[in-house]
Motif scaffolding. Structure first.
Motif, PDB file in Angstrom:
ATOM      1  N   GLY A 222       0.868  -1.162   0.033  1.00 16.87           N
ATOM      2  CA  GLY A 222       0.136  -0.030  -0.126  1.00 16.87           C
ATOM      3  C   GLY A 222       0.988   1.151  -0.046  1.00 16.87           C
ATOM      4  O   GLY A 222       1.914   1.527  -0.549  1.00 16.87           O
ATOM      5  N   THR A 223       0.675   2.260   0.829  1.00 17.68           N
ATOM      6  CA  THR A 223       1.314   3.433   0.996  1.00 17.68           C
ATOM      7  C   THR A 223       2.557   3.219   2.124  1.00 17.68           C
ATOM      8  O   THR A 223       3.320   4.306   2.096  1.00 17.68           O
ATOM      9  CB  THR A 223       0.428   4.602   1.353  1.00 17.68           C
ATOM     10  OG1 THR A 223      -0.022   4.219   2.648  1.00 17.68           O
ATOM     11  CG2 THR A 223      -0.471   4.823   0.244  1.00 17.68           C
ATOM     12  N   GLY A 224       2.708   2.158   2.664  1.00 18.37           N
ATOM     13  CA  GLY A 224       3.708   2.135   3.723  1.00 18.37           C
ATOM     14  C   GLY A 224       4.706   1.139   3.473  1.00 18.37           C
ATOM     15  O   GLY A 224       4.492   0.199   2.919  1.00 18.37           O
ATOM     16  N   ALA A 225       5.852   1.120   4.252  1.00 20.85           N
ATOM     17  CA  ALA A 225       6.934   0.146   4.370  1.00 20.85           C
ATOM     18  C   ALA A 225       6.453  -0.998   5.262  1.00 20.85           C
ATOM     19  O   ALA A 225       6.100  -0.495   6.560  1.00 20.85           O
ATOM     20  CB  ALA A 225       8.185   0.671   4.530  1.00 20.85           C
ATOM     21  N   ILE A 226       6.496  -2.211   4.892  1.00 25.12           N
ATOM     22  CA  ILE A 226       6.289  -3.353   5.880  1.00 25.12           C
ATOM     23  C   ILE A 226       7.420  -4.164   6.391  1.00 25.12           C
ATOM     24  O   ILE A 226       7.641  -4.824   7.365  1.00 25.12           O
ATOM     25  CB  ILE A 226       5.253  -4.314   5.383  1.00 25.12           C
ATOM     26  CG1 ILE A 226       5.863  -5.034   4.162  1.00 25.12           C
ATOM     27  CG2 ILE A 226       3.768  -3.627   5.009  1.00 25.12           C
ATOM     28  CD1 ILE A 226       4.857  -6.304   3.765  1.00 25.12           C
ATOM     29  N   SER A 227       8.722  -3.884   5.568  1.00 27.30           N
ATOM     30  CA  SER A 227       9.864  -4.635   5.772  1.00 27.30           C
ATOM     31  C   SER A 227      10.784  -3.933   5.424  1.00 27.30           C
ATOM     32  O   SER A 227      10.848  -3.525   4.144  1.00 27.30           O
ATOM     33  CB  SER A 227       9.917  -6.068   5.440  1.00 27.30           C
ATOM     34  OG  SER A 227      10.869  -6.785   5.617  1.00 27.30           O
ATOM     35  N   TRP A 228      12.270  -3.903   6.105  1.00 25.49           N
ATOM     36  CA  TRP A 228      13.264  -3.138   5.584  1.00 25.49           C
ATOM     37  C   TRP A 228      14.549  -3.676   6.306  1.00 25.49           C
ATOM     38  O   TRP A 228      14.631  -4.304   7.302  1.00 25.49           O
ATOM     39  CB  TRP A 228      13.114  -1.669   5.935  1.00 25.49           C
ATOM     40  CG  TRP A 228      12.788  -1.345   7.242  1.00 25.49           C
ATOM     41  CD1 TRP A 228      13.770  -1.094   8.379  1.00 25.49           C
ATOM     42  CD2 TRP A 228      11.609  -1.003   7.951  1.00 25.49           C
ATOM     43  NE1 TRP A 228      13.206  -0.661   9.541  1.00 25.49           N
ATOM     44  CE2 TRP A 228      11.809  -0.629   9.440  1.00 25.49           C
ATOM     45  CE3 TRP A 228      10.343  -1.051   7.594  1.00 25.49           C
ATOM     46  CZ2 TRP A 228      10.735  -0.512  10.249  1.00 25.49           C
ATOM     47  CZ3 TRP A 228       9.123  -0.917   8.396  1.00 25.49           C
ATOM     48  CH2 TRP A 228       9.366  -0.538   9.764  1.00 25.49           C
ATOM     49  N   ALA A 229      15.788  -3.186   5.835  1.00 21.77           N
ATOM     50  CA  ALA A 229      16.926  -3.760   6.382  1.00 21.77           C
ATOM     51  C   ALA A 229      18.141  -2.939   5.598  1.00 21.77           C
ATOM     52  O   ALA A 229      18.074  -2.769   4.496  1.00 21.77           O
ATOM     53  CB  ALA A 229      17.095  -5.253   5.988  1.00 21.77           C
ATOM     54  N   SER A 230      19.286  -2.910   6.517  1.00 17.69           N
ATOM     55  CA  SER A 230      20.391  -2.211   6.173  1.00 17.69           C
ATOM     56  C   SER A 230      21.559  -3.099   6.734  1.00 17.69           C
ATOM     57  O   SER A 230      21.707  -2.980   7.870  1.00 17.69           O
ATOM     58  CB  SER A 230      20.350  -0.713   6.331  1.00 17.69           C
ATOM     59  OG  SER A 230      21.760  -0.428   6.269  1.00 17.69           O
ATOM     60  N   LYS A 231      22.176  -3.788   6.002  1.00 11.49           N
ATOM     61  CA  LYS A 231      23.073  -4.767   6.335  1.00 11.49           C
ATOM     62  C   LYS A 231      24.367  -4.963   5.663  1.00 11.49           C
ATOM     63  O   LYS A 231      24.538  -4.562   4.503  1.00 11.49           O
ATOM     64  CB  LYS A 231      22.224  -6.121   6.333  1.00 11.49           C
ATOM     65  CG  LYS A 231      23.254  -7.399   7.030  1.00 11.49           C
ATOM     66  CD  LYS A 231      22.471  -8.476   7.070  1.00 11.49           C
ATOM     67  CE  LYS A 231      23.053  -9.602   7.940  1.00 11.49           C
ATOM     68  NZ  LYS A 231      22.518 -10.895   7.762  1.00 11.49           N
ATOM     69  N   LEU A 232      25.398  -4.869   6.288  1.00 11.87           N
ATOM     70  CA  LEU A 232      27.124  -5.199   5.873  1.00 11.87           C
ATOM     71  C   LEU A 232      27.097  -6.504   5.113  1.00 11.87           C
ATOM     72  O   LEU A 232      26.530  -7.514   5.556  1.00 11.87           O
ATOM     73  CB  LEU A 232      27.812  -5.152   6.757  1.00 11.87           C
ATOM     74  CG  LEU A 232      29.171  -4.644   6.457  1.00 11.87           C
ATOM     75  CD1 LEU A 232      29.349  -3.215   5.889  1.00 11.87           C
ATOM     76  CD2 LEU A 232      30.184  -4.494   7.567  1.00 11.87           C
ATOM     77  N   GLN A 233      27.396  -6.562   3.721  1.00 12.64           N
ATOM     78  CA  GLN A 233      27.656  -7.648   2.940  1.00 12.64           C
ATOM     79  C   GLN A 233      28.814  -8.525   3.572  1.00 12.64           C
ATOM     80  O   GLN A 233      29.634  -8.219   4.345  1.00 12.64           O
ATOM     81  CB  GLN A 233      27.970  -7.313   1.655  1.00 12.64           C
ATOM     82  CG  GLN A 233      26.535  -6.570   1.002  1.00 12.64           C
ATOM     83  CD  GLN A 233      26.652  -6.397  -0.592  1.00 12.64           C
ATOM     84  OE1 GLN A 233      27.782  -6.649  -1.166  1.00 12.64           O
ATOM     85  NE2 GLN A 233      25.811  -5.949  -1.119  1.00 12.64           N
ATOM     86  N   PRO A 234      28.573  -9.898   3.310  1.00  8.99           N
ATOM     87  CA  PRO A 234      29.353 -10.785   4.087  1.00  8.99           C
ATOM     88  C   PRO A 234      30.771 -10.735   3.736  1.00  8.99           C
ATOM     89  O   PRO A 234      31.871 -11.451   4.073  1.00  8.99           O
ATOM     90  CB  PRO A 234      28.905 -12.226   3.612  1.00  8.99           C
ATOM     91  CG  PRO A 234      28.004 -12.063   2.519  1.00  8.99           C
ATOM     92  CD  PRO A 234      27.371 -10.748   2.554  1.00  8.99           C
ATOM     93  N   PHE A 235      31.155 -10.149   2.538  1.00 13.02           N
ATOM     94  CA  PHE A 235      32.577 -10.284   1.983  1.00 13.02           C
ATOM     95  C   PHE A 235      32.535  -9.110   1.144  1.00 13.02           C
ATOM     96  O   PHE A 235      31.869  -8.314   0.670  1.00 13.02           O
ATOM     97  CB  PHE A 235      32.914 -11.647   0.996  1.00 13.02           C
ATOM     98  CG  PHE A 235      32.059 -11.834   0.043  1.00 13.02           C
ATOM     99  CD1 PHE A 235      32.006 -11.193  -1.282  1.00 13.02           C
ATOM    100  CD2 PHE A 235      30.946 -12.709   0.164  1.00 13.02           C
ATOM    101  CE1 PHE A 235      31.222 -11.384  -2.370  1.00 13.02           C
ATOM    102  CE2 PHE A 235      30.244 -12.872  -0.899  1.00 13.02           C
ATOM    103  CZ  PHE A 235      30.072 -12.222  -2.245  1.00 13.02           C
TER     104      PHE A 235
END
Length: 303
Positions: A222-235
C-alpha cells in the motif's frame, strides 16, 4: 477452534475459510485479534474466553511501545513511536537538544577514531554508548526505516567507541528530536496493483574499515513500508555490479518469505512479485546468463 499455526512465523495463528479470515499474532500472553468485522472478532473472543481467563483492552492503541492510530474514513492505519523517542531522549539527557536534518553527520565513521589517549579512554568508560545504540535499535526495526542505516553503522563500534562515535550517536538523537512525529501510514495505493513491491540498493565498498558494501532493502505494501533492512555484506565485492546483485539476492529472499507468509494468511499469488533495482549491469546479469562470466567467482547461492 480451527486456527492453524503459521509455519513461516510461529507467533501467528490464522483462521481462513470461505470469506472469513481472522489473524491472531501472539506475544507471550498478549494477543491481538485482526478480523474483517466486529461480529467475527466477538465470536473469537467469546470462544477464547471459554478456555482462558481474558482481559479485554478494546481496540488496539498501543502495542509493544508502538502507537496505533486508525482513520476508518480513509481506510488507513498509522504506526509511530513518539512516546518511546521522548522516553529515550529523557533517559540519555537529550530532552532539550536541538534538531538536525540528517540521521548521521557528514564525517565518515571508522575504527581509526577509537579512543587513543588515556583521557579519551577514561571518558568513554562513563558514556552509555551501547545502551543508547540498543535503545535506538528497537526504533530502527519497529517503525523507523529512515534510521536503519545509521543505527547499523553505530552498532559496528559498540566494542570500542570513541568520542566521535558518541557525538554521532547524539547527532542521531537530535535527528529523532526533530522527527519524533514521523509515522508509517498504511492505506490502499491505487498506483500499485501488486500486494507488495520491493526496492533494493547497495553502496560499493562503503565501510572504511574493511571495504565491504552495505545492502539496503525496503518492501512497500500500500502506501507504507512493512519490511526493511540495512546490512553489511558478508565479503568484499569487486564491482558495483556485484554489490547490487548481492543486495538483490537478499531482497529476493525476503520476497520469498513474504509470499509464503501471505499465502498462509489466505492470499493468492498469480504472478511474480516485482523487485526494483537501479543498476543496469546487475539487471543484465540477472536477465542473461552469458554475463555470469564476469562474476563467475561468486558462490552458487547468489545464482
Amino acid at each position: 477452534m480451527g486456527f492453524k499455526l503459521v509455519h513461516y512465523d510461529y507467533s501467528i495463528w490464522v483462521y481462513s475459510r470461505d470469506e472469513v479470515r481472522i489473524i491472531i499474532p501472539v506475544y507471550v500472553d498478549d494477543m491481538t485479534i485482526a478480523a474483517k468485522s466486529k461480529q467475527q472478532y466477538e465470536s473469537v473472543r467469546d470462544e477464547l474466553a471459554k478456555h482462558f481467563k481474558l482481559h479485554e483492552l478494546g481496540p488496539t492503541s498501543f502495542l509493544l511501545g508502538v502507537h496505533i492510530e486508525r482513520d476508518r474514513s480513509k481506510h488507513s492505519i498509522s504506526l509511530s513511536q513518539r512516546q518511546y523517542i521522548i522516553d529515550v531522549l529523557e533517559r540519555f539527557s537529550m530532552s532539550n537538544c536541538g534538531t538536525v536534518t540528517t540521521p548521521l553527520p557528514e564525517q565518515k565513521l571508522s575504527k581509526d577514531i577509537a579512543p587513543k589517549t588515556p583521557a579519551e579512554i577514561e571518558y568513554m568508560k562513563q558514556v552509555p554508548y551501547k545502551q543508547l545504540v540498543g535503545a535506538l535499535m528497537y526504533l530502527a526495526i519497529a517503525t523507523r526505516p529512515d534510521i536503519a542505516y545509521a543505527v547499523g553503522v553505530l552498532g559496528r563500534f559498540s566494542s570500542n567507541p570513541g568520542p566521535t562515535h558518541w557525538k554521532a550517536a547524539k547527532h542521531l538523537c537530535r535527528y529523532l528530536q526533530g522527527t519524533k512525529d514521523f509515522r508509517l501510514t498504511y492505506a490502499p495505493d491505487p498506483k500499485s496493483p501488486e500486494l507488495f513491491t520491493t526496492f533494493c540498493d547497495a553502496d560499493h565498498g562503503g565501510n572504511e574499515d574493511n571495504r565491504r558494501s552495505t545492502s539496503g532493502m525496503v518492501v512497500k505494501m500500500g502506501t507504507g513500508a512493512i519490511s526493511w533492512a540495512s546490512k553489511l555484506q558478508p565479503f568484499v565485492t569487486l564491482s558495483t555490479t556485484e554489490a547490487e546483485y548481492i543486495a538483490a539476492v537478499s531482497a529476493g529472499q525476503e520476497i520469498m518469505w513474504l509470499r509464503n507468509l501471505f499465502t498462509e494468511f489466505g492470499y493468492k499469488f498469480d504472478a511474480p512479485s516485482s523487485l526494483y533495482i537501479d543498476n543496469q549491469s546487475a539487471l543484465s546479469v540477472a536477465n542473461n546468463p552469458k554475463h555470469h562470466g564476469r562474476m563467475k567467482h561468486l558462490d552458487l547461492r547468489f545464482y
